[in-house]
Design a protein around this motif. Sequence first.
Motif, PDB file in Angstrom:
ATOM      1  N   LEU A  26     -49.332 -10.428 -47.839  1.00 42.40           N
ATOM      2  CA  LEU A  26     -48.960  -9.144 -48.433  1.00 42.40           C
ATOM      3  C   LEU A  26     -49.358  -7.981 -47.534  1.00 42.40           C
ATOM      4  O   LEU A  26     -48.525  -7.125 -47.185  1.00 42.40           O
ATOM      5  N   ALA A  27     -50.633  -7.929 -47.130  1.00 40.98           N
ATOM      6  CA  ALA A  27     -51.111  -6.812 -46.311  1.00 40.98           C
ATOM      7  C   ALA A  27     -50.445  -6.798 -44.940  1.00 40.98           C
ATOM      8  O   ALA A  27     -50.047  -5.741 -44.429  1.00 40.98           O
ATOM      9  N   ALA A  28     -50.316  -7.971 -44.321  1.00 33.85           N
ATOM     10  CA  ALA A  28     -49.742  -8.040 -42.974  1.00 33.85           C
ATOM     11  C   ALA A  28     -48.289  -7.564 -42.967  1.00 33.85           C
ATOM     12  O   ALA A  28     -47.873  -6.801 -42.085  1.00 33.85           O
ATOM     13  N   ASN A  29     -47.505  -8.009 -43.948  1.00 28.08           N
ATOM     14  CA  ASN A  29     -46.101  -7.607 -43.985  1.00 28.08           C
ATOM     15  C   ASN A  29     -45.941  -6.118 -44.245  1.00 28.08           C
ATOM     16  O   ASN A  29     -45.095  -5.458 -43.631  1.00 28.08           O
ATOM     17  N   PHE A  30     -46.743  -5.571 -45.152  1.00 24.63           N
ATOM     18  CA  PHE A  30     -46.652  -4.138 -45.405  1.00 24.63           C
ATOM     19  C   PHE A  30     -47.113  -3.331 -44.203  1.00 24.63           C
ATOM     20  O   PHE A  30     -46.542  -2.275 -43.886  1.00 24.63           O
ATOM     21  N   TRP A  31     -48.144  -3.817 -43.518  1.00 24.02           N
ATOM     22  CA  TRP A  31     -48.640  -3.096 -42.347  1.00 24.02           C
ATOM     23  C   TRP A  31     -47.582  -3.060 -41.251  1.00 24.02           C
ATOM     24  O   TRP A  31     -47.260  -1.995 -40.710  1.00 24.02           O
ATOM     25  N   PHE A  32     -47.038  -4.231 -40.887  1.00 23.79           N
ATOM     26  CA  PHE A  32     -46.015  -4.282 -39.842  1.00 23.79           C
ATOM     27  C   PHE A  32     -44.738  -3.568 -40.264  1.00 23.79           C
ATOM     28  O   PHE A  32     -44.078  -2.927 -39.434  1.00 23.79           O
ATOM     29  N   GLY A  33     -44.385  -3.667 -41.533  1.00 26.68           N
ATOM     30  CA  GLY A  33     -43.159  -3.041 -41.992  1.00 26.68           C
ATOM     31  C   GLY A  33     -43.233  -1.528 -42.036  1.00 26.68           C
ATOM     32  O   GLY A  33     -42.388  -0.827 -41.459  1.00 26.68           O
ATOM     33  N   VAL A  34     -44.265  -0.993 -42.691  1.00 23.95           N
ATOM     34  CA  VAL A  34     -44.368   0.459 -42.867  1.00 23.95           C
ATOM     35  C   VAL A  34     -44.640   1.155 -41.541  1.00 23.95           C
ATOM     36  O   VAL A  34     -43.976   2.144 -41.186  1.00 23.95           O
ATOM     37  N   VAL A  35     -45.615   0.660 -40.798  1.00 23.13           N
ATOM     38  CA  VAL A  35     -45.933   1.278 -39.503  1.00 23.13           C
ATOM     39  C   VAL A  35     -44.756   1.130 -38.545  1.00 23.13           C
ATOM     40  O   VAL A  35     -44.395   2.076 -37.822  1.00 23.13           O
ATOM     41  N   GLY A  36     -44.151  -0.048 -38.524  1.00 24.18           N
ATOM     42  CA  GLY A  36     -43.013  -0.267 -37.638  1.00 24.18           C
ATOM     43  C   GLY A  36     -41.841   0.644 -37.961  1.00 24.18           C
ATOM     44  O   GLY A  36     -41.213   1.212 -37.051  1.00 24.18           O
ATOM     45  N   MET A  37     -41.529   0.819 -39.240  1.00 23.98           N
ATOM     46  CA  MET A  37     -40.432   1.710 -39.607  1.00 23.98           C
ATOM     47  C   MET A  37     -40.742   3.156 -39.259  1.00 23.98           C
ATOM     48  O   MET A  37     -39.849   3.911 -38.858  1.00 23.98           O
ATOM     49  N   ALA A  38     -42.006   3.564 -39.384  1.00 19.41           N
ATOM     50  CA  ALA A  38     -42.382   4.935 -39.019  1.00 19.41           C
ATOM     51  C   ALA A  38     -42.221   5.161 -37.514  1.00 19.41           C
ATOM     52  O   ALA A  38     -41.683   6.196 -37.078  1.00 19.41           O
ATOM     53  N   VAL A  39     -42.660   4.199 -36.708  1.00 17.87           N
ATOM     54  CA  VAL A  39     -42.556   4.344 -35.253  1.00 17.87           C
ATOM     55  C   VAL A  39     -41.092   4.327 -34.814  1.00 17.87           C
ATOM     56  O   VAL A  39     -40.656   5.154 -33.999  1.00 17.87           O
ATOM     57  N   SER A  40     -40.321   3.379 -35.330  1.00 16.31           N
ATOM     58  CA  SER A  40     -38.903   3.306 -34.954  1.00 16.31           C
ATOM     59  C   SER A  40     -38.153   4.552 -35.405  1.00 16.31           C
ATOM     60  O   SER A  40     -37.252   5.031 -34.710  1.00 16.31           O
ATOM     61  N   ALA A  41     -38.500   5.107 -36.574  1.00 18.40           N
ATOM     62  CA  ALA A  41     -37.861   6.340 -37.030  1.00 18.40           C
ATOM     63  C   ALA A  41     -38.198   7.506 -36.103  1.00 18.40           C
ATOM     64  O   ALA A  41     -37.348   8.367 -35.832  1.00 18.40           O
ATOM     65  N   ALA A  42     -39.441   7.540 -35.610  1.00 18.09           N
ATOM     66  CA  ALA A  42     -39.834   8.593 -34.665  1.00 18.09           C
ATOM     67  C   ALA A  42     -39.038   8.476 -33.367  1.00 18.09           C
ATOM     68  O   ALA A  42     -38.538   9.482 -32.833  1.00 18.09           O
ATOM     69  N   PHE A  43     -38.902   7.259 -32.842  1.00 13.02           N
ATOM     70  CA  PHE A  43     -38.106   7.053 -31.626  1.00 13.02           C
ATOM     71  C   PHE A  43     -36.649   7.427 -31.865  1.00 13.02           C
ATOM     72  O   PHE A  43     -35.996   8.025 -31.003  1.00 13.02           O
ATOM     73  N   MET A  44     -36.134   7.062 -33.031  1.00 12.32           N
ATOM     74  CA  MET A  44     -34.750   7.389 -33.352  1.00 12.32           C
ATOM     75  C   MET A  44     -34.554   8.887 -33.449  1.00 12.32           C
ATOM     76  O   MET A  44     -33.546   9.431 -32.980  1.00 12.32           O
ATOM     77  N   GLY A  45     -35.519   9.586 -34.040  1.00  5.77           N
ATOM     78  CA  GLY A  45     -35.443  11.036 -34.117  1.00  5.77           C
ATOM     79  C   GLY A  45     -35.477  11.693 -32.750  1.00  5.77           C
ATOM     80  O   GLY A  45     -34.743  12.656 -32.493  1.00  5.77           O
ATOM     81  N   ILE A  46     -36.317  11.171 -31.852  1.00  4.37           N
ATOM     82  CA  ILE A  46     -36.384  11.707 -30.488  1.00  4.37           C
ATOM     83  C   ILE A  46     -35.061  11.499 -29.771  1.00  4.37           C
ATOM     84  O   ILE A  46     -34.571  12.401 -29.065  1.00  4.37           O
ATOM     85  N   ARG A  47     -34.464  10.338 -29.959  1.00  5.00           N
ATOM     86  CA  ARG A  47     -33.177  10.072 -29.301  1.00  5.00           C
ATOM     87  C   ARG A  47     -32.099  11.033 -29.798  1.00  5.00           C
ATOM     88  O   ARG A  47     -31.337  11.592 -29.005  1.00  5.00           O
ATOM     89  N   ILE A  48     -32.019  11.215 -31.119  1.00 10.00           N
ATOM     90  CA  ILE A  48     -31.006  12.103 -31.675  1.00 10.00           C
ATOM     91  C   ILE A  48     -31.222  13.538 -31.192  1.00 10.00           C
ATOM     92  O   ILE A  48     -30.278  14.230 -30.808  1.00 10.00           O
ATOM     93  N   PHE A  49     -32.491  13.999 -31.204  1.00  8.82           N
ATOM     94  CA  PHE A  49     -32.796  15.353 -30.738  1.00  8.82           C
ATOM     95  C   PHE A  49     -32.438  15.518 -29.264  1.00  8.82           C
ATOM     96  O   PHE A  49     -31.874  16.542 -28.850  1.00  8.82           O
ATOM     97  N   THR A  50     -32.771  14.512 -28.458  1.00 13.47           N
ATOM     98  CA  THR A  50     -32.501  14.597 -27.027  1.00 13.47           C
ATOM     99  C   THR A  50     -31.014  14.656 -26.738  1.00 13.47           C
ATOM    100  O   THR A  50     -30.548  15.474 -25.939  1.00 13.47           O
ATOM    101  N   LYS A  51     -30.244  13.788 -27.415  1.00 18.01           N
ATOM    102  CA  LYS A  51     -28.816  13.723 -27.113  1.00 18.01           C
ATOM    103  C   LYS A  51     -28.030  14.879 -27.722  1.00 18.01           C
ATOM    104  O   LYS A  51     -26.959  15.230 -27.201  1.00 18.01           O
ATOM    105  N   THR A  52     -28.509  15.468 -28.806  1.00 19.41           N
ATOM    106  CA  THR A  52     -27.768  16.556 -29.440  1.00 19.41           C
ATOM    107  C   THR A  52     -28.236  17.931 -28.975  1.00 19.41           C
ATOM    108  O   THR A  52     -27.408  18.804 -28.690  1.00 19.41           O
TER     109      THR A  52
END
Length: 396
Positions: A26-52
Amino acid sequence: MDMDKPIFPAPQGYVVDLANPQRSGLAANFWFGVVGMAVSAAFMGIRIFTKTALARNFSADDGVLIVSWAFSVAIQTVILYQYGRGFLGIHIWELTGHDVNTALNLISVASILYCPFLACAKFSLLFFYLKLSHLRWFRLCVYANMFLVVGYNIALVFPLIFTCTPFMKTFDVTITEGTCINRTPLYMATAVLNMLTDVALLVLPIPMIVSLQMPKVQKAGLICIFGVGSATCVTSAVRLGLLFPMLKTIDQTWAIVTPGIWILIEANLVIITGCLPTMRLFFRHVAPHLIGESSIRSRSRKAGGTAYGNNSVHNQTELNTINTKRTRTYDRMEEDSISVGSDEQVEAGWQGDANSDRAIVSSPEMGKIRKTETTIIKSEMIARNQKEGESWKPKF
């Protein structure tokens, strides 16, 4: 069949406790899932900002990667929802029939979503590859990979949806009549084909990078960026090794814990690696010193900053030729595009030193190039000598 009670028998000697079942991951999946989605969302936001906002060149590869990111979030939400509701990480014989039915259906949904998720991520990279070169053999290889990705994903999605006959047997464990195909080969084929295409996408741009006309340090950096993408090959291989034992056991709600963690890792890592090519462009604007470069403004100051003396004043004027309009300078980043070396006849591409004031850049119209040249006139005012009788002379 009483769906309010466990429908799978427990091993001999195991004490079933529906109120307090054993939990795992339970803890491992939530840790990898929540933190991973936050990091990937940050990278995705940087890409969108950079390209637009910076490059102002939002293209097909960006749109497809956004779709892939949306699928990634949906897959991880489905997985984490099951852990939150107590469907996964629990032995199947400690789940009621309704819980088992829901868990197996959501696992099927996540498996179906995983195919378009990886397909969109690969298409984003393939669209990016089309910008690298106009060589016929290279573009044919890119199109062949596109055809392969579309083909095997369609071939996998439909059997995953229409697994059983009748159709509702796929989503209802209480239906005992009918037949179902074995899903194990489908899951294995998905992992194997994705791993093979990952390797192909990793190897494909290497000849183009080797032939690039750029310093060796930058060339090595590009190879490292593409090399980081090989991490997805590792995650696919690990997931493949863990998937086979899981599919052979009846206790899938418990056995999925470790493979599920790697699914979460891969779902976020694919997005992060897909955003890496734009990170250099982003840091060139916000923090150029982190990548060993100076900003555009500082390069401009360095170009005209050679002083001749303490009493000299430097002025930079813009050269306007006849029948030309005065140009204005905008604080905007150019797109960090790539072209091949001199062995390719390109229709449009970047050539020359990236830090020079002269370049040939791609034109929006196919088959045309636009040549831009910045000319700076330096003039200096030499103070008159205070001694009487000595006239002013220009100094060269």
